[in-house]
Design an enzyme around this catalytic site. Structure first.
Site, PDB file in Angstrom:
ATOM      1  N   GLU A 117       0.838  -1.191   0.000  1.00  0.00           N
ATOM      2  CA  GLU A 117       0.000   0.000   0.000  1.00  0.00           C
ATOM      3  C   GLU A 117       0.876   1.246   0.000  1.00  0.00           C
ATOM      4  OE1 GLU A 117      -3.870  -1.939   2.268  1.00  0.00           O
ATOM      5  OE2 GLU A 117      -2.578  -0.573   3.371  1.00  0.00           O
ATOM      6  N   HIS A 241      -9.085   9.763   4.251  1.00  0.00           N
ATOM      7  CA  HIS A 241      -8.833   8.745   3.235  1.00  0.00           C
ATOM      8  C   HIS A 241      -9.158   9.356   1.876  1.00  0.00           C
ATOM      9  CE1 HIS A 241      -8.752   5.034   0.992  1.00  0.00           C
ATOM     10  NE2 HIS A 241      -8.253   4.427   2.062  1.00  0.00           N
ATOM     11  N   ARG A 287      -1.283   8.928   2.192  1.00  0.00           N
ATOM     12  CA  ARG A 287      -2.676   9.351   2.086  1.00  0.00           C
ATOM     13  C   ARG A 287      -2.870  10.864   2.161  1.00  0.00           C
ATOM     14  NH1 ARG A 287      -5.338   4.760   6.048  1.00  0.00           N
ATOM     15  NH2 ARG A 287      -5.377   3.079   4.511  1.00  0.00           N
ATOM     16  N   HIS A 348     -11.070   9.729   8.030  1.00  0.00           N
ATOM     17  CA  HIS A 348     -10.866   8.279   8.098  1.00  0.00           C
ATOM     18  C   HIS A 348     -10.239   7.789   9.401  1.00  0.00           C
ATOM     19  CE1 HIS A 348     -10.168   4.240   6.673  1.00  0.00           C
ATOM     20  NE2 HIS A 348      -8.861   4.347   6.815  1.00  0.00           N
ATOM     21  N   ARG A 383      -0.440   8.568   9.599  1.00  0.00           N
ATOM     22  CA  ARG A 383      -0.370   7.120   9.784  1.00  0.00           C
ATOM     23  C   ARG A 383      -0.045   6.417   8.476  1.00  0.00           C
ATOM     24  NH1 ARG A 383      -3.952   2.787   9.092  1.00  0.00           N
ATOM     25  NH2 ARG A 383      -5.658   4.168   8.498  1.00  0.00           N
TER      26      ARG A 383
END
Length: 533
Positions: A117, A241, A287, A348, A383
């Site tokens: 990811e 997100h 993100r 998110h 994060r």
């Protein structure tokens, strides 16, 4: 009529962190797990991507640490990052032992499939197709239901923590001795005395108008810990997100980051890609960068959404890797094997929260915490994808281990005062709650969202002050309801986010402000203390 209960360990929250804590404690301890709704309906079950960990010989702890630190934009606690990642393999193997059906490599009975990811330099995300959180949740729920020492109270919402200080016992160390809980099916208040209390209540993304989270993500644990005297850290860092499905009926449906990890491309309405203009990693950038890029392009073009396209991959590949997303999108009229998906950013993940140490202990004796409601130092200013479920498991196990060796005198539950409703009545104007709920979430989205300014934050501060006063007055005069309790907690969380954002005179990680677009030379966490408030 109120009810009084007693237990060794009271766990407020029934997601991955709460259930892991319960299962990691010895069977000799009586454990009570509070679930806000039906167990399994929280954020854990919504997690799609997976759990990050060092599982492949081509990977290393050092590489995972470096990726996490890079994503954290200079605010990660290096010791906390290493502490967590060094325990990633054992945490994941514990989940495997519990029976979580992680996806294996085609034709293999032994090797697990690892995906990659945004922000990760290696394939290190172990997953159960595209519904990892659901698989973990269902597995742990099954194990908990089999445990004779664990009782689950569903449809119970925490009202507040009970501390010796609140009870007027000022001649001893302030300690958490339980909590008041509301049974939402009977509207009955329950007084629970506990030797140890663990907050695993999740994040606070419902403070925003658009969110990928379920309805219960209202920051209850953070607000209760703050009222009980605990420090709260880094609340300005709210992860948005980049890709939630844009459809009026697709409430909070997330399009997993793994879609981009497997080749999904972000596109403008005319079909052009744009991420390469914002970051050399393009779709695999962290993100915060992707969310800001989408937000920028939407505002520049004046459009309601952009697009995520993986239709260039074979239909078999898409259906096998993303079966849940494929089926859900079909329900809304989108065939992702043939067309791009309309997407928008949404709140998110709450990167800040209750300050805890490596053992999951808070500032308040007898009170522990784990999961999204906490600040451990792992995430910093942003994060890294799929580190959240890892953090849940590692710190829940640490809290359980520490509770086992901690001594706590059983506070006589008979001495705990029952919840007092004698001076309040039933509200005949519940529209106040609905109106305040909508107003709070809308101005948080408009003024404290993906892009901020000092002027917007000051405007939000004035509004949250008025709302807090109004909600406090309402709380003092009427019987508590689940909606009122959530609103009371959300307004506390909103104020903490605004205060934290105003204090940061720079742009870093998830906090981007046009008033201070540059990065400061000094990287410092934001610590708010209720004793100074």
């Amino acid at each position: 009529m109120s009810v009084r209960l007693a237990t060794d360990v009271l766990i407020i929250g029934s997601g991955a962190a709460g259930l892991t804590t319960a299962l990691s404690l010895p069977t000799s301890m009586n454990i009570l797990v509070i679930s806000k709704g039906k167990i399994g309906t929280g954020s854990t079950a919504w997690a799609q991507g997976g759990v990050a960990g060092v599982l492949d010989e081509v990977d290393s702890v050092d590489q995972h640490v470096q990726d996490t630190v890079n994503a954290g934009a200079g605010l990660c606690d290096p010791a906390a990052v290493r502490h967590t990642i060094e325990r990633s393999s054992s945490a994941i193997h514990w989940l495997i032992e519990q029976g979580v059906p992680f996806t294996r490599v085609d034709g293999s009975d032994v090797e697990f499939h690892l995906t990659r990811e945004g922000g990760h330099s290696q394939r290190r995300i172990i997953h159960a197709a595209d519904a990892t959180g659901l698989a973990i949740s269902e597995t742990l729920i099954k194990r908990v239901r089999q445990a004779p020492n664990i009782q689950i109270l569903e449809n119970h919402v925490a009202i507040d923590l009970i501390t010796t200080e609140k009870l007027g016992l000022v001649d001893q160390e302030n300690r958490c001795v339980g909590a008041y809980i509301l049974d939402t099916l009977t509207d009955q208040a329950v007084t629970i005395g506990a030797r140890f209390t663990v907050l695993t209540s999740g994040g606070a993304s419902k403070v925003y108008l658009y969110t990928s989270n379920p309805d219960g993500a209202t920051g209850d644990g953070i607000a209760m810990a703050w009222r009980a005297g605990c420090r709260i850290v880094n609340m300005e860092f709210n992860q948005f997100h980049p890709t939630c499905l844009f459809h009026p009926k697709a409430k909070s449906f997330l399009i997993s980051e793994a879609l981009r990890g497997e080749g999904g491309l972000l596109k403008l309405p005319n079909g052009e890609r744009f991420m390469q203009h914002f970051d050399e990693r393009a779709e695999l950038a962290p993100r915060d960068i992707v969310a800001r890029a989408i937000d920028h392009e939407m505002k520049r073009l004046g459009v309601d959404n952009l697009y995520l396209d993986i239709s260039h991959k074979s239909p078999d590949f898409i259906k096998s890797h993303f079966p849940t997303i494929y089926r859900r999108c079909l329900e809304y009229g989108f065939d992702m094997t043939k067309e791009p998906l309309p997407v928008v950013p949404a709140a998110h993940y709450t990167c800040g929260g209750i300050r805890i140490d490596a053992q999951g202990a808070t500032d308040l004796a007898g009170l522990f915490a784990a999961g999204e409601c906490t600040y451990t130092g792992l995430h910093g200013a942003n994060r890294l994808a799929s580190n959240s479920l890892l953090e849940c498991i590692v710190y829940a196990q640490a809290a359980a281990e520490h509770i086992q060796v901690s001594s706590a005198t059983q506070f006589d539950p008979e001495k705990l005062p029952l919840w007092d409703e004698s001076r309040v009545g039933d509200s005949d104007e519940k529209i106040v709650i609905t109106h305040n709920w909508d107003e709070l979430r809308r101005f948080m989205w408009d003024y404290v969202g993906i892009v901020r300014t000092d002027k917007r934050l000051e405007r939000a501060k004035r509004r949250v002050g008025l709302l807090k006063q109004e909600i406090s007055e309402y709380y003092s005069n009427f019987r508590v309801t689940a909606d009122l309790l959530e609103l009371r907690n959300l307004v506390v969380v909103a104020e903490l986010i605004i205060e934290s954002a105003l204090s940061r005179k720079e742009s870093r990680g998830l906090h981007f402000t046009r008033s201070h677009p540059e990065l400061s030379d000094q990287a410092q966490i934001t610590v708010l203390s209720p004793k100074k408030a």
